[in-house]
Design an enzyme around this catalytic site. Structure first.
Site, PDB file in Angstrom:
ATOM      1  N   CYS B 113      49.277  37.961  40.116  1.00  0.00           N
ATOM      2  CA  CYS B 113      48.873  36.603  40.470  1.00  0.00           C
ATOM      3  C   CYS B 113      49.751  35.691  39.628  1.00  0.00           C
ATOM      4  O   CYS B 113      49.507  35.526  38.438  1.00  0.00           O
ATOM      5  CB  CYS B 113      47.397  36.369  40.167  1.00  0.00           C
ATOM      6  SG  CYS B 113      46.934  34.629  40.359  1.00  0.00           S
ATOM      7  N   CYS B 116      47.662  32.302  38.433  1.00  0.00           N
ATOM      8  CA  CYS B 116      46.560  32.323  37.459  1.00  0.00           C
ATOM      9  C   CYS B 116      46.253  33.766  37.099  1.00  0.00           C
ATOM     10  O   CYS B 116      47.085  34.412  36.454  1.00  0.00           O
ATOM     11  CB  CYS B 116      45.336  31.533  37.934  1.00  0.00           C
ATOM     12  SG  CYS B 116      44.687  31.923  39.572  1.00  0.00           S
ATOM     13  N   CYS B 118      44.163  36.058  39.409  1.00  0.00           N
ATOM     14  CA  CYS B 118      43.387  36.670  40.481  1.00  0.00           C
ATOM     15  C   CYS B 118      43.519  38.191  40.446  1.00  0.00           C
ATOM     16  O   CYS B 118      44.623  38.723  40.329  1.00  0.00           O
ATOM     17  CB  CYS B 118      43.846  36.123  41.829  1.00  0.00           C
ATOM     18  SG  CYS B 118      43.558  34.353  41.969  1.00  0.00           S
TER      19      CYS B 118
END
Lengths: 220, 213
Positions: B113, B116, B118
């Protein structure tokens, strides 16, 4: 926003250092930050997209030195302050200095298991048919919103192929800012590594992102 | 410890005083939230217990072991991953839309990710520090072979690499190839071979000789 959170393709951060037998948490405060973030999220006073924006929308010089749970803490403090739920002077004092504002829900211990296993599905009914199908060529738009978006910089302007269609989902770009769920079709778009990183790039690499329909144009 | 300098072994010692400031601030924040009635302290404890002990990569290992040993489940897993994984009891937060990815001799899948952190919580639990760090998030999409080398593993040069950047609410689980010499193992035995990193795509399963059956 073109912030420090959008890291794909940046140079200079060095090697990935994995910690052998890493514990789930490295300090007690990390446990508490995780739990406080999830419990406050369950109040319904903001949504997941708003909390992502609260974490990422800060100067790179502030974002990069923080650990991930420090970013979560900073994001939580910002959301609480913006919504008038907890003021910074109350955190400094360690006690409530003004009356509590009513929140929509409070997560009870007995409801945690149910809430965790239900999650918060983002799938929504489709307001219109999908514009693209598997195999279609698309170009990621050259967008630079100062607001929340989930289209990373490294694919903008590049041509890829629709690899999967995931149905309609809440659109983070509006949802993060209180402008509604505005459901949009979501696709996995696959890009050849050389399309993204140039002719010298590894020809065996393909990279995909999950992109909402408003991020994409049809490509010839 | 920071995103940019992610060595967790160095962080705690170098920034000891910073960490205690953070500890105090978090304690203060929690007191205010409890005093105002926004959070129930008992719920906080249950949340922590859930993610520290119940939800973790042992869940994903069950999915992979079943995919290795049960051909019907494997087919189901790759046609309707969400339903197949839910049938084993793994559902919910940060895994509302899970897609299982099949590693083959020709294609190696790897998940990141870049924006961020995820990660498919119901099957892998909370992500490790390196997954959320700047080195991984910046390089996984541009130099995946180099990242795999950081993990001490060299992929054959003719194997294609498919990197999945989790930029929306779809979460990906890599199903690694079953190690040779493990036919006839039970699901429980096979699950012991499955590592967290092999389900992210940054590692391989354990070798049969490295586990006790």
């Amino acid at each position: 926003m073109n912030g420090a959170q959008d890291m794909g393709g940046m140079h200079g951060f060095g090697a990935v250092l994995a910690e052998p037998d890493e514990p789930v948490f490295h300090a007690e405060w990390e446990r508490r930050v995780l739990a406080l973030t999830l419990a406050m999220g369950a109040t319904g006073e903001w949504n997941l997209d708003a909390s992502r924006f609260a974490r990422e929308s800060r100067p790179p010089s502030e974002y990069l030195p923080k650990s991930y749970y420090e970013i979560w803490l900073a994001g939580l403090e910002r959301l609480l302050a913006e919504r008038g739920l907890v003021a910074p002077d109350e955190i400094a004092a360690g006690r409530s200095l003004q009356p509590a504002k009513p929140v929509r829900r409070t997560l009870a211990a007995g409801d945690v298991a149910g809430a965790v296993s239900r999650g918060s599905p983002t799938n929504r009914d489709a307001p219109q048919p999908a514009r693209f199908d598997v195999g279609d060529r698309v170009r990621a738009k050259n967008l630079h919103p100062v607001t929340h978006t989930r289209l990373p910089r490294y694919v903008r302007g590049h041509v890829g192929t629709i690899a999967r269609v995931h149905g309609c989902h809440i659109f983070p770009d509006t949802h993060a800012h209180g402008h509604g769920e505005n459901p949009q079709w979501l696709y996995t778009v696959s890009f050849d590594g050389r399309e993204l990183w140039g002719a010298e790039a590894d020809p065996t690499v393909a990279v995909s992102v999950d992109a909402f329909e408003p991020y994409l144009d049809a490509a010839p | 410890m920071s995103l940019a300098r992610d060595d967790p072994r160095a962080g705690d010692h170098e920034h000891g005083s910073e960490l205690s400031d953070t500890q105090l601030r978090v304690r203060a924040l929690e007191s205010v939230l409890v005093e105002k009635g926004y959070v129930d302290p008992a719920a906080l404890d249950v949340l922590i217990e859930t993610y520290e002990t119940k939800v973790g990569p042992h869940n994903g290992a069950c999915v992979v072991a079943k995919a290795w040993s049960d051909a019907d489940f494997r087919r189901w897993l790759f046609t309707d991953s969400g339903e197949a994984i839910a049938s084993l009891g793994f559902t919910g937060r940060q895994g509302e839309n899970i897609v299982a990815l099949e590693n083959t001799p020709d294609v190696h899948n790897m998940v990141v990710c870049t924006l961020c952190s995820c990660y498919p919580w119901p099957v892998l639990g909370l992500p490790p520090v390196w997954y959320k760090s700047a080195p991984y998030r910046s390089r996984a999409v541009a130099d995946p072979r180099g990242v795999l080398r950081d993990f001490g593993f060299e992929l054959p040069t003719d194997t294609r690499i498919r990197v999945w950047d989790s930029t929306a609410e779809v979460r990906y689980l890599v199903v690694p190839m079953q190690p040779a010499g493990t036919d006839g193992w039970t699901e429980d035995e096979l699950a012991r071979l499955v590592t967290r990193d092999s389900m992210i795509g940054t590692g391989l399963p354990r070798r049969p000789e490295d586990v006790t059956r």
